[in-house]
Design a protein around this motif. Structure first.
Motif, PDB file in Angstrom:
ATOM      1  N   LEU A 210       2.724  -4.317   3.549  1.00 44.03           N
ATOM      2  CA  LEU A 210       3.862  -3.403   3.598  1.00 44.03           C
ATOM      3  C   LEU A 210       3.309  -1.985   3.528  1.00 44.03           C
ATOM      4  CD1 LEU A 210       6.946  -3.092   3.705  1.00 44.03           C
ATOM      5  CD2 LEU A 210       6.916  -2.933   1.209  1.00 44.03           C
ATOM      6  N   VAL A 211       3.466  -1.262   4.626  1.00 44.96           N
ATOM      7  CA  VAL A 211       3.017   0.125   4.725  1.00 44.96           C
ATOM      8  C   VAL A 211       4.129   1.009   4.176  1.00 44.96           C
ATOM      9  CG1 VAL A 211       2.328   1.961   6.319  1.00 44.96           C
ATOM     10  CG2 VAL A 211       1.626  -0.414   6.765  1.00 44.96           C
ATOM     11  N   THR A 212       3.891   1.649   3.051  1.00 49.00           N
ATOM     12  CA  THR A 212       4.920   2.505   2.470  1.00 49.00           C
ATOM     13  C   THR A 212       4.437   3.945   2.412  1.00 49.00           C
ATOM     14  OG1 THR A 212       4.276   2.346   0.128  1.00 49.00           O
ATOM     15  CG2 THR A 212       5.640   0.574   1.021  1.00 49.00           C
ATOM     16  N   ASP A 213       5.394   4.844   2.518  1.00 52.06           N
ATOM     17  CA  ASP A 213       5.088   6.265   2.455  1.00 52.06           C
ATOM     18  C   ASP A 213       6.401   7.014   2.307  1.00 52.06           C
ATOM     19  OD1 ASP A 213       2.376   7.956   3.325  1.00 52.06           O
ATOM     20  OD2 ASP A 213       4.234   9.098   3.595  1.00 52.06           O
ATOM     21  N   GLN A 214       6.333   8.224   1.748  1.00 51.66           N
ATOM     22  CA  GLN A 214       7.520   9.068   1.695  1.00 51.66           C
ATOM     23  C   GLN A 214       7.971   9.441   3.098  1.00 51.66           C
ATOM     24  OE1 GLN A 214       7.020  12.707  -0.532  1.00 51.66           O
ATOM     25  NE2 GLN A 214       9.165  12.716  -1.164  1.00 51.66           N
TER      26      GLN A 214
ATOM     27  N   GLU B 203       4.717  -4.537   7.965  1.00 55.62           N
ATOM     28  CA  GLU B 203       6.051  -3.957   7.969  1.00 55.62           C
ATOM     29  C   GLU B 203       5.955  -2.582   7.321  1.00 55.62           C
ATOM     30  OE1 GLU B 203       9.203  -6.320   6.420  1.00 55.62           O
ATOM     31  OE2 GLU B 203       8.536  -8.158   7.432  1.00 55.62           O
ATOM     32  N   ALA B 204       7.001  -1.789   7.484  1.00 57.32           N
ATOM     33  CA  ALA B 204       7.017  -0.441   6.916  1.00 57.32           C
ATOM     34  C   ALA B 204       8.276  -0.225   6.100  1.00 57.32           C
ATOM     35  CB  ALA B 204       6.930   0.603   8.023  1.00 57.32           C
ATOM     36  N   LEU B 205       8.164   0.633   5.102  1.00 54.88           N
ATOM     37  CA  LEU B 205       9.305   0.990   4.278  1.00 54.88           C
ATOM     38  C   LEU B 205       9.078   2.373   3.697  1.00 54.88           C
ATOM     39  CD1 LEU B 205      11.973  -0.264   3.062  1.00 54.88           C
ATOM     40  CD2 LEU B 205      10.612  -0.684   0.992  1.00 54.88           C
ATOM     41  N   GLY B 206      10.085   3.214   3.756  1.00 56.21           N
ATOM     42  CA  GLY B 206      10.002   4.499   3.089  1.00 56.21           C
ATOM     43  C   GLY B 206       9.987   4.293   1.586  1.00 56.21           C
ATOM     44  N   CYS B 207       9.070   4.965   0.909  1.00 56.03           N
ATOM     45  CA  CYS B 207       8.978   4.820  -0.546  1.00 56.03           C
ATOM     46  C   CYS B 207       8.514   6.128  -1.158  1.00 56.03           C
ATOM     47  CB  CYS B 207       8.010   3.695  -0.920  1.00 56.03           C
ATOM     48  SG  CYS B 207       7.762   3.502  -2.711  1.00 56.03           S
ATOM     49  N   ASP B 208       9.275   6.623  -2.106  1.00 56.41           N
ATOM     50  CA  ASP B 208       8.909   7.810  -2.876  1.00 56.41           C
ATOM     51  C   ASP B 208       8.448   7.333  -4.244  1.00 56.41           C
ATOM     52  OD1 ASP B 208       8.672  10.147  -4.292  1.00 56.41           O
ATOM     53  OD2 ASP B 208      10.694  10.885  -3.853  1.00 56.41           O
ATOM     54  N   VAL B 209       7.146   7.418  -4.520  1.00 59.52           N
ATOM     55  CA  VAL B 209       6.635   6.918  -5.795  1.00 59.52           C
ATOM     56  C   VAL B 209       7.096   7.773  -6.964  1.00 59.52           C
ATOM     57  CG1 VAL B 209       4.628   5.846  -4.694  1.00 59.52           C
ATOM     58  CG2 VAL B 209       4.429   8.167  -5.638  1.00 59.52           C
TER      59      VAL B 209
ATOM     60  N   VAL C  99       0.854  -1.182   0.000  1.00 59.48           N
ATOM     61  CA  VAL C  99       0.000   0.000   0.000  1.00 59.48           C
ATOM     62  C   VAL C  99       0.892   1.235   0.000  1.00 59.48           C
ATOM     63  CG1 VAL C  99      -1.896   1.223   1.109  1.00 59.48           C
ATOM     64  CG2 VAL C  99      -1.724  -1.271   1.352  1.00 59.48           C
ATOM     65  N   THR C 100       0.711   2.110  -0.974  1.00 54.46           N
ATOM     66  CA  THR C 100       1.486   3.349  -1.004  1.00 54.46           C
ATOM     67  C   THR C 100       0.686   4.455  -0.313  1.00 54.46           C
ATOM     68  OG1 THR C 100       0.614   4.208  -3.115  1.00 54.46           O
ATOM     69  CG2 THR C 100       2.449   2.648  -3.225  1.00 54.46           C
ATOM     70  N   GLY C 101       1.390   5.484   0.139  1.00 53.88           N
ATOM     71  CA  GLY C 101       0.724   6.594   0.824  1.00 53.88           C
ATOM     72  C   GLY C 101      -0.036   6.128   2.045  1.00 53.88           C
ATOM     73  N   ALA C 102       0.544   5.169   2.769  1.00 51.92           N
ATOM     74  CA  ALA C 102      -0.195   4.464   3.825  1.00 51.92           C
ATOM     75  C   ALA C 102       0.146   4.909   5.240  1.00 51.92           C
ATOM     76  CB  ALA C 102       0.044   2.959   3.705  1.00 51.92           C
ATOM     77  N   ALA C 103       0.869   5.996   5.381  1.00 51.09           N
ATOM     78  CA  ALA C 103       1.242   6.433   6.726  1.00 51.09           C
ATOM     79  C   ALA C 103       0.053   6.981   7.499  1.00 51.09           C
ATOM     80  CB  ALA C 103       2.341   7.497   6.652  1.00 51.09           C
ATOM     81  N   ARG C 104      -0.916   7.508   6.797  1.00 51.19           N
ATOM     82  CA  ARG C 104      -2.048   8.158   7.464  1.00 51.19           C
ATOM     83  C   ARG C 104      -3.253   8.152   6.536  1.00 51.19           C
ATOM     84  NH1 ARG C 104       1.832  11.646   6.128  1.00 51.19           N
ATOM     85  NH2 ARG C 104       2.652  11.712   8.246  1.00 51.19           N
ATOM     86  N   GLY C 105      -4.378   8.615   7.038  1.00 48.80           N
ATOM     87  CA  GLY C 105      -5.561   8.829   6.212  1.00 48.80           C
ATOM     88  C   GLY C 105      -6.095   7.568   5.562  1.00 48.80           C
ATOM     89  N   ILE C 106      -6.504   7.697   4.301  1.00 48.40           N
ATOM     90  CA  ILE C 106      -7.099   6.577   3.585  1.00 48.40           C
ATOM     91  C   ILE C 106      -6.124   5.419   3.465  1.00 48.40           C
ATOM     92  CG2 ILE C 106      -7.971   5.829   1.334  1.00 48.40           C
ATOM     93  CD1 ILE C 106      -9.195   8.645   1.024  1.00 48.40           C
TER      94      ILE C 106
END
Length: 262
Positions: free
Chosen positions: A37-41, A61-67, A14-21
């Motif tokens: 995998l919770v990803t977000d910038q 799990e979490a990973l920093g990801c810049d789409v 899931v991208t943009g998954a740090a908060r909100g939707i």
């Protein structure tokens, strides 16, 4: 908490998954047995979201990801496959919205480019990297999160154009991916109570009467729709746009009110 188990054994990105939707989607799918995998910038916030899920006994799990960066996207896809054994579901939630200037001709190139690059091209990058793995698992699904901005005029030129583009990408990719066993769909939310509206309760109260169902959306409303389209319950659905907006775009509430209709 759902008692379904539709994503048992699924690896989910899931991208943009740090908060909100995005965070609500990650939580809903994890509650249904998915390994997410919770990803977000914002990598630290992504880790906090994943940690909260683990505290509930869920797999995350979490990973920093810049789409906006191909290498970052490919690393997130590779991490999902390595950590969970497969990538079965991709959910594109990452987006960027730059407020419009008062005059259209004052909109700078870089703001336009940034909104399209993150919101539309970012989803394209994720789909491109994920598709071979989604095809290999035999049950792959892509769900992108659009916006009513892509259907009607609610302002924000670049963001709206990008969200409209997601509708086209959903249809063309669905046509390409169907023969490979991958479904591709789009969820289109209306106004949803997220951090983007923080401190703007008056604005939310002002738009609430425009919604026939009498309220703005919650992140969980959108997460439920995403989970449905990502699951085998939607096994014969691809290339569709599911509007989840409390009736906003189906009913002209202002017109009905002007004529005195309930």
């Amino acid at each position: 908490m759902t008692d379904l188990d539709r994503f048992a054994g699924h690896g989910v990105l899931v991208t943009g998954a740090a908060r909100g939707i995005g965070a609500a989607v990650a939580r809903r799918i994890a509650q249904e047995g998915g390994r997410v995998l919770v990803t977000d910038q914002d990598a630290p916030e992504a880790e906090r979201t994943a940690a909260a899920l683990r505290q509930q006994g869920l797999s995350a799990e979490a990973l920093g990801c810049d789409v906006g960066e191909r290498a970052s996207v490919e690393a997130a896809v590779a991490h999902t496959v390595s950590a969970f054994g497969s990538l079965d579901v991709l959910v594109n939630c990452a987006a960027h919205c730059t407020p419009d200037p008062p005059l259209f001709e004052d909109d700078p190139d870089d703001a336009w480019a940034r909104d399209l690059d993150i919101t539309l091209t970012g989803a394209y990058r994720c789909c491109r990297a994920a598709l071979p793995h989604l095809a290999a698992c035999g049950r792959g699904a892509v769900v992108s999160v659009g916006s009513v901005n892509g259907l009607q005029d609610f302002g924000n030129h670049a963001y709206s154009a990008a969200k409209a583009g997601l509708g086209s990408l959903t249809r063309t990719l669905a046509g390409h991916a169907a023969a490979r066993g991958v479904r591709v769909n789009l969820v289109v939310p209306g106004t949803v109570r997220t951090s983007a509206w923080e401190g703007r309760d008056d604005d939310l109260d002002a738009v609430r009467p425009l919604y026939p169902l009498g309220r703005v959306g919650e992140p969980e409303d959108i997460a439920a729709a995403v989970a449905f389209l990502a699951s085998r319950d939607a096994a014969w659905i691809t290339g569709t746009t599911l509007v989840v907006d409390g009736g906003l775009t189906a009913v002209n509430t202002g017109f009905r009110t002007a004529l005195g209709h309930p």
